[in-house]
Design a protein around this motif. Structure first.
Motif, PDB file in Angstrom:
ATOM      1  N   GLU A 120       0.906  -1.173  -0.139  1.00  0.00           N
ATOM      2  CA  GLU A 120       0.067   0.038  -0.024  1.00  0.00           C
ATOM      3  C   GLU A 120       0.710   1.163   0.179  1.00  0.00           C
ATOM      4  O   GLU A 120       0.504   2.455   0.156  1.00  0.00           O
ATOM      5  CB  GLU A 120      -0.925  -0.054   1.204  1.00  0.00           C
ATOM      6  N   GLY A 121       2.170   1.090  -0.201  1.00  0.00           N
ATOM      7  CA  GLY A 121       3.000   2.337  -0.260  1.00  0.00           C
ATOM      8  C   GLY A 121       3.728   2.845   1.258  1.00  0.00           C
ATOM      9  O   GLY A 121       4.240   3.974   1.060  1.00  0.00           O
ATOM     10  N   GLY A 122       3.194   2.192   2.156  1.00  0.00           N
ATOM     11  CA  GLY A 122       3.750   2.456   3.484  1.00  0.00           C
ATOM     12  C   GLY A 122       4.735   1.814   3.951  1.00  0.00           C
ATOM     13  O   GLY A 122       5.322   0.916   3.462  1.00  0.00           O
ATOM     14  N   LEU A 157       1.016   4.212   7.063  1.00  0.00           N
ATOM     15  CA  LEU A 157       0.677   5.127   5.913  1.00  0.00           C
ATOM     16  C   LEU A 157       0.551   6.864   6.277  1.00  0.00           C
ATOM     17  O   LEU A 157       0.596   6.829   7.693  1.00  0.00           O
ATOM     18  CB  LEU A 157      -0.555   4.839   5.146  1.00  0.00           C
ATOM     19  N   ALA A 158       0.431   7.621   5.671  1.00  0.00           N
ATOM     20  CA  ALA A 158       0.443   9.000   5.882  1.00  0.00           C
ATOM     21  C   ALA A 158      -0.605   9.336   6.900  1.00  0.00           C
ATOM     22  O   ALA A 158      -0.518   9.926   8.093  1.00  0.00           O
ATOM     23  CB  ALA A 158       0.294   9.899   4.794  1.00  0.00           C
ATOM     24  N   HIS A 159      -1.914   8.893   6.703  1.00  0.00           N
ATOM     25  CA  HIS A 159      -3.135   9.102   7.821  1.00  0.00           C
ATOM     26  C   HIS A 159      -3.641   8.221   8.420  1.00  0.00           C
ATOM     27  O   HIS A 159      -4.818   8.202   8.893  1.00  0.00           O
ATOM     28  CB  HIS A 159      -4.001   9.848   6.710  1.00  0.00           C
ATOM     29  N   CYS A 160      -3.253   6.785   8.194  1.00  0.00           N
ATOM     30  CA  CYS A 160      -3.846   5.635   8.814  1.00  0.00           C
ATOM     31  C   CYS A 160      -2.642   4.402   8.782  1.00  0.00           C
ATOM     32  O   CYS A 160      -1.742   4.689   8.584  1.00  0.00           O
ATOM     33  CB  CYS A 160      -5.008   5.385   7.969  1.00  0.00           C
ATOM     34  N   TYR A 161      -3.485   3.228   9.061  1.00  0.00           N
ATOM     35  CA  TYR A 161      -2.530   2.028   9.053  1.00  0.00           C
ATOM     36  C   TYR A 161      -3.316   1.045   8.076  1.00  0.00           C
ATOM     37  O   TYR A 161      -4.333   1.015   7.911  1.00  0.00           O
ATOM     38  CB  TYR A 161      -2.643   1.534  10.188  1.00  0.00           C
ATOM     39  N   ALA A 162      -2.633   0.430   7.285  1.00  0.00           N
ATOM     40  CA  ALA A 162      -2.919  -0.802   6.487  1.00  0.00           C
ATOM     41  C   ALA A 162      -2.612  -2.192   7.003  1.00  0.00           C
ATOM     42  O   ALA A 162      -1.363  -2.395   7.173  1.00  0.00           O
ATOM     43  CB  ALA A 162      -2.555  -0.440   5.009  1.00  0.00           C
ATOM     44  N   CYS A 188      -5.723 -18.397  -2.353  1.00  0.00           N
ATOM     45  CA  CYS A 188      -7.114 -18.279  -2.062  1.00  0.00           C
ATOM     46  C   CYS A 188      -7.749 -17.144  -1.686  1.00  0.00           C
ATOM     47  O   CYS A 188      -9.081 -16.729  -2.271  1.00  0.00           O
ATOM     48  CB  CYS A 188      -7.306 -19.331  -0.547  1.00  0.00           C
ATOM     49  N   MET A 189      -7.027 -16.228  -0.879  1.00  0.00           N
ATOM     50  CA  MET A 189      -7.716 -15.061  -0.653  1.00  0.00           C
ATOM     51  C   MET A 189      -6.645 -13.935  -0.388  1.00  0.00           C
ATOM     52  O   MET A 189      -5.624 -14.183   0.126  1.00  0.00           O
ATOM     53  CB  MET A 189      -8.420 -15.345   0.767  1.00  0.00           C
ATOM     54  N   MET A 190      -7.039 -12.738  -0.666  1.00  0.00           N
ATOM     55  CA  MET A 190      -6.039 -11.534  -0.491  1.00  0.00           C
ATOM     56  C   MET A 190      -7.083 -10.427  -0.029  1.00  0.00           C
ATOM     57  O   MET A 190      -8.063 -10.059  -0.384  1.00  0.00           O
ATOM     58  CB  MET A 190      -5.357 -11.160  -1.562  1.00  0.00           C
ATOM     59  N   HIS A 191      -6.467  -9.684   1.192  1.00  0.00           N
ATOM     60  CA  HIS A 191      -7.466  -8.595   1.897  1.00  0.00           C
ATOM     61  C   HIS A 191      -6.809  -7.613   2.474  1.00  0.00           C
ATOM     62  O   HIS A 191      -5.880  -7.856   3.221  1.00  0.00           O
ATOM     63  CB  HIS A 191      -8.343  -9.468   2.924  1.00  0.00           C
ATOM     64  N   THR A 192      -7.232  -6.421   2.384  1.00  0.00           N
ATOM     65  CA  THR A 192      -6.640  -5.232   2.938  1.00  0.00           C
ATOM     66  C   THR A 192      -7.546  -4.341   3.555  1.00  0.00           C
ATOM     67  O   THR A 192      -8.630  -4.074   3.175  1.00  0.00           O
ATOM     68  CB  THR A 192      -5.851  -4.313   1.833  1.00  0.00           C
ATOM     69  N   VAL A 193      -7.108  -3.911   4.841  1.00  0.00           N
ATOM     70  CA  VAL A 193      -8.101  -3.262   5.785  1.00  0.00           C
ATOM     71  C   VAL A 193      -7.314  -1.902   6.245  1.00  0.00           C
ATOM     72  O   VAL A 193      -6.137  -1.954   6.403  1.00  0.00           O
ATOM     73  CB  VAL A 193      -8.309  -3.897   7.129  1.00  0.00           C
ATOM     74  N   TYR A 194      -8.110  -0.853   6.172  1.00  0.00           N
ATOM     75  CA  TYR A 194      -7.518   0.530   6.644  1.00  0.00           C
ATOM     76  C   TYR A 194      -7.923   0.800   7.834  1.00  0.00           C
ATOM     77  O   TYR A 194      -9.280   0.712   8.236  1.00  0.00           O
ATOM     78  CB  TYR A 194      -7.798   1.376   5.668  1.00  0.00           C
ATOM     79  N   CYS A 195      -7.171   1.300   8.874  1.00  0.00           N
ATOM     80  CA  CYS A 195      -7.698   1.373  10.132  1.00  0.00           C
ATOM     81  C   CYS A 195      -6.919   2.539  11.042  1.00  0.00           C
ATOM     82  O   CYS A 195      -5.974   3.196  10.284  1.00  0.00           O
ATOM     83  CB  CYS A 195      -7.775   0.215  11.178  1.00  0.00           C
ATOM     84  N   GLY A 196      -7.455   2.996  12.149  1.00  0.00           N
ATOM     85  CA  GLY A 196      -6.849   4.185  12.846  1.00  0.00           C
ATOM     86  C   GLY A 196      -6.111   3.601  13.959  1.00  0.00           C
ATOM     87  O   GLY A 196      -5.454   2.525  13.805  1.00  0.00           O
TER      88      GLY A 196
END
Length: 94
Positions: free
Chosen positions: A14-16, A35-40, A48-56
């Motif tokens: 995600e570039g962080g 990341l600049a304003h959050c976490y990934a 089988c599966m790939m998933h990304t979540v953004y959070c504070g």
């Protein structure tokens, strides 16, 4: 056992800046980036599966919950239907 894959000066998908990067049983991986304003949190079950979540600020709690569920999944003996249900439930919850 989770293996630490963190290298020096790692940049994540995600570039962080990668804070944690772990693999379990050669079957799944979870990565935490700042990341600049959050976490990934990006995770995957190989093939089988790939998933990304953004959070504070709750990023570590969420990371640990996701990691625990991935480990439980890898250690289980599920049918294909049960695996597909896990993927749907996991991505809906996180």
């Amino acid at each position: 056992m989770w293996d630490d894959l963190l290298g020096e000066d790692s940049i994540g998908s995600e570039g962080g800046e990668v804070i944690r990067d772990e693999e379990y049983g050669y079957s799944c991986r979870i990565t935490l980036e700042e990341l600049a304003h959050c976490y990934a949190i990006t995770c995957g079950i190989y093939g089988c599966m790939m998933h990304t979540v953004y959070c504070g600020e709750d990023y570590m709690k969420k990371y640990d919950e996701m990691k625990s569920e991935l480990q439980r999944f890898v250690d289980s003996d599920l049918t294909e239907d049960e695996k597909n249900k896990f993927y749907d439930d996991f991505t809906s919850r996180f």
